[in-house]
Design a protein around this motif. Sequence first.
Motif, short mmCIF file in Angstrom:
data_model
loop_
_atom_site.label_atom_id
_atom_site.label_comp_id
_atom_site.label_asym_id
_atom_site.label_seq_id
_atom_site.Cartn_x
_atom_site.Cartn_y
_atom_site.Cartn_z
N SER A 1 0.84 -1.19 0.00
CA SER A 1 0.00 0.00 0.00
C SER A 1 0.88 1.25 0.00
N TYR A 2 2.00 1.15 -0.69
CA TYR A 2 2.90 2.30 -0.76
C TYR A 2 2.29 3.36 -1.69
N LEU B 1 6.19 7.32 5.90
CA LEU B 1 7.52 6.71 5.99
C LEU B 1 8.62 7.75 5.89
N CYS B 2 8.49 8.67 4.95
CA CYS B 2 9.46 9.75 4.80
C CYS B 2 8.88 10.83 3.90
N ILE C 1 11.08 13.58 -5.90
CA ILE C 1 10.50 12.23 -5.94
C ILE C 1 11.60 11.18 -5.92
N GLN C 2 12.63 11.38 -6.73
CA GLN C 2 13.74 10.43 -6.75
C GLN C 2 14.48 10.42 -5.41
N GLU C 3 14.67 11.59 -4.84
CA GLU C 3 15.31 11.69 -3.53
C GLU C 3 14.49 10.95 -2.47
N GLY D 1 14.77 3.70 0.17
CA GLY D 1 15.39 2.47 -0.35
C GLY D 1 14.45 1.69 -1.24
N MET D 2 13.63 2.40 -2.00
CA MET D 2 12.63 1.76 -2.85
C MET D 2 12.74 2.28 -4.27
N SER D 3 12.09 1.58 -5.18
CA SER D 3 11.99 2.02 -6.56
C SER D 3 10.55 2.38 -6.87
#
Length: 236
Positions: free
Chosen positions: A4-5, A27-28, A46-48, A54-56
């Motif tokens: 559910s990210y 989460l962050c 978004i990339q940061e 630690g996800m894609s």
Amino acid sequence: MSNSYILSIETATNLCSVSLSNHGQNLCSVVGNEPNLHATKLTVFIQELMDKAGMSLDQLAAVAVSMGPGSYTGLRIGVSTAKGLCYALDIPLIANNTLEALKDGFMAKYPQSVDKVLLLPMIDARRREVYTAVFHTDGSLYKETEALIIDEHTFDGYLNDGYRLILFGSGADKFMTTFENNDQVQVIAGFDSIANYQDEVSYKKFVDQKFEDVAYFEPFYLKDFVATTPKKSPLL
């Protein structure tokens, strides 16, 4: 639902921010410290954010975006980025009213349930104008979203009925001096819209499958753009 990210995007005001949540829990987040970074920094943020987690991107279950009201340019950038991600990743799009998300963030930080108190999240429009809505302290809507030009008498109807008002958001700061001598109006300065205020409502919509049509969804601008016609020269 194990995955559910949800990536949330907030570009409706001067601040640019993104957040990542799972099951409605933040989460962050990444928040720009300088105003009007949307065009140059949104995709960088978004990339940061994903690197910090630690996800894609292909692990996302949905993308949520602040739909307005707010900055015309900011909303276009945020919504177009969200739609692009949803297309590319084949995941649903969730849209959240900016004022409602701002209200949710305020209630989470300043929980209260008080009779005769109304919450007014405000987004700066121009000069003395704001986009606002009115909520009870339990979060329920009292008055729908509207554009208002504010002066010291704008809220006399509420005040005469015995209500106390709490103003907050990017549009509220400029009225500190307007209501400084009014004990019934409290202005909370520096409380701006950020992406993680959408986390909880986005998860609820995800569970209920309240998704937008990615192809046709448009931001909630509230006011249509009006082109003005130059005055004719008296010689013509």
